[in-house]
Design a protein around this motif. Sequence first.
Motif, PDB file in Angstrom:
ATOM      1  N   ASP A  56       0.752  -1.478   0.250  1.00 24.52           N
ATOM      2  CA  ASP A  56      -0.054   0.235   0.294  1.00 24.52           C
ATOM      3  C   ASP A  56       1.165   1.182  -0.362  1.00 24.52           C
ATOM      4  OD1 ASP A  56      -2.009   2.175   0.443  1.00 24.52           O
ATOM      5  OD2 ASP A  56      -2.392   0.877   2.199  1.00 24.52           O
ATOM      6  N   PRO A  57       0.650   1.805  -0.749  1.00 24.77           N
ATOM      7  CA  PRO A  57       1.923   3.379  -0.953  1.00 24.77           C
ATOM      8  C   PRO A  57       1.226   4.361  -0.586  1.00 24.77           C
ATOM      9  CG  PRO A  57      -0.221   3.314  -3.066  1.00 24.77           C
ATOM     10  CD  PRO A  57       0.154   1.717  -2.030  1.00 24.77           C
ATOM     11  N   PHE A  58       0.109   4.351   0.309  1.00 22.80           N
ATOM     12  CA  PHE A  58      -0.486   5.373   1.406  1.00 22.80           C
ATOM     13  C   PHE A  58      -0.658   4.258   2.720  1.00 22.80           C
ATOM     14  CE2 PHE A  58      -2.342   5.593  -2.087  1.00 22.80           C
ATOM     15  CZ  PHE A  58      -1.789   7.934  -3.034  1.00 22.80           C
ATOM     16  N   ALA A  59       0.216   3.605   3.459  1.00 22.32           N
ATOM     17  CA  ALA A  59       0.465   2.480   4.353  1.00 22.32           C
ATOM     18  C   ALA A  59       1.089   3.915   5.072  1.00 22.32           C
ATOM     19  CB  ALA A  59       0.994   1.340   4.283  1.00 22.32           C
ATOM     20  N   VAL A  60       1.146   3.801   6.849  1.00 25.75           N
ATOM     21  CA  VAL A  60       1.434   4.586   7.694  1.00 25.75           C
ATOM     22  C   VAL A  60       1.789   3.506   8.505  1.00 25.75           C
ATOM     23  CG1 VAL A  60       1.053   6.432   9.055  1.00 25.75           C
ATOM     24  CG2 VAL A  60       0.171   6.908   6.979  1.00 25.75           C
ATOM     25  N   SER A  61       3.183   3.950   8.950  1.00 16.71           N
ATOM     26  CA  SER A  61       3.455   2.856   9.638  1.00 16.71           C
ATOM     27  C   SER A  61       3.673   3.119  11.143  1.00 16.71           C
ATOM     28  CB  SER A  61       5.619   3.064   9.405  1.00 16.71           C
ATOM     29  OG  SER A  61       5.197   4.576  10.486  1.00 16.71           O
ATOM     30  N   ASP A  62       3.292   2.743  12.230  1.00 16.55           N
ATOM     31  CA  ASP A  62       3.289   2.787  13.938  1.00 16.55           C
ATOM     32  C   ASP A  62       3.957   4.089  14.300  1.00 16.55           C
ATOM     33  OD1 ASP A  62       1.022   1.248  14.102  1.00 16.55           O
ATOM     34  OD2 ASP A  62       2.597  -0.692  14.901  1.00 16.55           O
ATOM     35  N   GLU A  63       5.269   3.845  13.496  1.00 20.79           N
ATOM     36  CA  GLU A  63       6.408   5.382  14.466  1.00 20.79           C
ATOM     37  C   GLU A  63       6.140   6.839  13.763  1.00 20.79           C
ATOM     38  OE1 GLU A  63       7.240   1.841  12.483  1.00 20.79           O
ATOM     39  OE2 GLU A  63       8.404   1.094  14.445  1.00 20.79           O
ATOM     40  N   GLU A  64       5.400   6.440  13.152  1.00 23.15           N
ATOM     41  CA  GLU A  64       5.049   7.653  12.095  1.00 23.15           C
ATOM     42  C   GLU A  64       3.506   8.302  13.209  1.00 23.15           C
ATOM     43  OE1 GLU A  64       5.682   7.897   7.532  1.00 23.15           O
ATOM     44  OE2 GLU A  64       4.043   6.186   7.791  1.00 23.15           O
ATOM     45  N   VAL A  65       2.546   7.401  13.559  1.00 26.54           N
ATOM     46  CA  VAL A  65       1.938   7.842  14.157  1.00 26.54           C
ATOM     47  C   VAL A  65       1.802   8.128  15.244  1.00 26.54           C
ATOM     48  CG1 VAL A  65       0.073   6.501  15.280  1.00 26.54           C
ATOM     49  CG2 VAL A  65       0.400   6.207  12.854  1.00 26.54           C
ATOM     50  N   ASP A  66       3.261   7.615  16.157  1.00 24.26           N
ATOM     51  CA  ASP A  66       4.145   7.531  17.280  1.00 24.26           C
ATOM     52  C   ASP A  66       4.576   8.579  17.365  1.00 24.26           C
ATOM     53  OD1 ASP A  66       2.720   5.578  18.623  1.00 24.26           O
ATOM     54  OD2 ASP A  66       4.624   4.059  17.943  1.00 24.26           O
ATOM     55  N   ALA A  67       4.833   9.048  16.381  1.00 17.37           N
ATOM     56  CA  ALA A  67       5.560  11.048  15.940  1.00 17.37           C
ATOM     57  C   ALA A  67       4.720  11.979  16.594  1.00 17.37           C
ATOM     58  CB  ALA A  67       6.724  10.684  14.639  1.00 17.37           C
ATOM     59  N   VAL A  68       3.998  11.497  15.481  1.00 19.69           N
ATOM     60  CA  VAL A  68       2.714  12.839  15.527  1.00 19.69           C
ATOM     61  C   VAL A  68       1.724  12.998  16.487  1.00 19.69           C
ATOM     62  CG1 VAL A  68       0.035  13.487  14.966  1.00 19.69           C
ATOM     63  CG2 VAL A  68       1.814  12.322  12.808  1.00 19.69           C
ATOM     64  N   LEU A  69       1.826  11.851  17.519  1.00 22.73           N
ATOM     65  CA  LEU A  69       0.722  11.474  19.020  1.00 22.73           C
ATOM     66  C   LEU A  69       2.427  12.751  19.761  1.00 22.73           C
ATOM     67  CD1 LEU A  69      -0.272   8.607  18.809  1.00 22.73           C
ATOM     68  CD2 LEU A  69      -1.723  10.692  19.561  1.00 22.73           C
ATOM     69  N   GLU A  70       3.150  12.536  19.672  1.00 21.70           N
ATOM     70  CA  GLU A  70       4.331  12.505  20.110  1.00 21.70           C
ATOM     71  C   GLU A  70       4.688  14.276  20.235  1.00 21.70           C
ATOM     72  OE1 GLU A  70       9.488  12.871  20.683  1.00 21.70           O
ATOM     73  OE2 GLU A  70       8.413  11.176  20.207  1.00 21.70           O
ATOM     74  N   GLU A  71       4.732  14.566  19.391  1.00 22.85           N
ATOM     75  CA  GLU A  71       4.226  16.231  18.169  1.00 22.85           C
ATOM     76  C   GLU A  71       3.159  17.019  18.976  1.00 22.85           C
ATOM     77  OE1 GLU A  71       4.396  19.519  14.870  1.00 22.85           O
ATOM     78  OE2 GLU A  71       4.780  16.714  14.153  1.00 22.85           O
ATOM     79  N   ALA A  72       2.624  16.614  19.058  1.00 24.55           N
ATOM     80  CA  ALA A  72       0.635  17.011  19.845  1.00 24.55           C
ATOM     81  C   ALA A  72       0.738  16.233  21.402  1.00 24.55           C
ATOM     82  CB  ALA A  72      -0.646  15.990  19.207  1.00 24.55           C
ATOM     83  N   SER A  73       2.137  16.217  21.740  1.00 26.79           N
ATOM     84  CA  SER A  73       2.033  15.801  23.592  1.00 26.79           C
ATOM     85  C   SER A  73       0.932  15.519  24.040  1.00 26.79           C
ATOM     86  CB  SER A  73       2.106  17.488  24.318  1.00 26.79           C
ATOM     87  OG  SER A  73       3.216  17.814  23.564  1.00 26.79           O
ATOM     88  N   GLY A  74       0.659  14.060  23.029  1.00 27.05           N
ATOM     89  CA  GLY A  74      -0.205  12.882  23.375  1.00 27.05           C
ATOM     90  C   GLY A  74      -1.267  13.345  23.032  1.00 27.05           C
ATOM     91  N   ASP A  75      -1.703  13.975  23.187  1.00 23.82           N
ATOM     92  CA  ASP A  75      -2.731  14.793  22.800  1.00 23.82           C
ATOM     93  C   ASP A  75      -3.607  14.358  21.530  1.00 23.82           C
ATOM     94  OD1 ASP A  75      -5.865  15.706  23.109  1.00 23.82           O
ATOM     95  OD2 ASP A  75      -4.771  17.276  23.563  1.00 23.82           O
ATOM     96  N   SER A  76      -4.574  13.403  21.639  1.00 18.87           N
ATOM     97  CA  SER A  76      -4.865  12.546  20.700  1.00 18.87           C
ATOM     98  C   SER A  76      -5.933  13.676  19.828  1.00 18.87           C
ATOM     99  CB  SER A  76      -5.460  11.174  20.727  1.00 18.87           C
ATOM    100  OG  SER A  76      -6.716  11.282  21.389  1.00 18.87           O
ATOM    101  N   ARG A  77      -6.740  14.538  20.270  1.00 22.40           N
ATOM    102  CA  ARG A  77      -7.615  15.622  19.798  1.00 22.40           C
ATOM    103  C   ARG A  77      -6.732  16.474  19.105  1.00 22.40           C
ATOM    104  NH1 ARG A  77     -12.621  15.320  20.673  1.00 22.40           N
ATOM    105  NH2 ARG A  77     -12.821  17.356  20.429  1.00 22.40           N
ATOM    106  N   GLU A  78      -5.831  16.717  19.557  1.00 22.56           N
ATOM    107  CA  GLU A  78      -4.818  17.540  18.795  1.00 22.56           C
ATOM    108  C   GLU A  78      -3.871  17.454  18.039  1.00 22.56           C
ATOM    109  OE1 GLU A  78      -2.682  21.311  17.825  1.00 22.56           O
ATOM    110  OE2 GLU A  78      -4.941  20.916  19.173  1.00 22.56           O
ATOM    111  N   ALA A  79      -3.698  15.708  17.822  1.00 23.87           N
ATOM    112  CA  ALA A  79      -3.024  15.335  16.908  1.00 23.87           C
ATOM    113  C   ALA A  79      -3.867  15.223  15.835  1.00 23.87           C
ATOM    114  CB  ALA A  79      -2.511  13.590  17.015  1.00 23.87           C
TER     115      ALA A  79
END
Length: 77
Positions: free
Chosen positions: A13-36
């Motif tokens: 899947d060319p649009f697959a998103v890895s867990d590491e990428e999801v974790d990076a977004v969550l980290e950027e949002a300080s763990g706030d899923s709504r902000e992510a």
Amino acid sequence: MAAVEASRPPEPDPFAVSDEEVDAVLEEASGDSREAIRMVLRDLAVMAADADAASSRGFLRGRFSEGRRRPRVVDET
């Protein structure tokens, strides 16, 4: 008897998103899923606006230059 097709491996899947990428977004949002989610949706809206601004309005509406249009066919009956 029907021939059995050789099984092909599924295409990646060319649009697959890895867990590491999801974790990076969550980290950027300080763990706030709504902000992510808010950040991702905002980025998506910005990219859509950029794509819209880069598109030719004439092309999108089908208004091509006279030389590029299909010739008109006049019914001569």
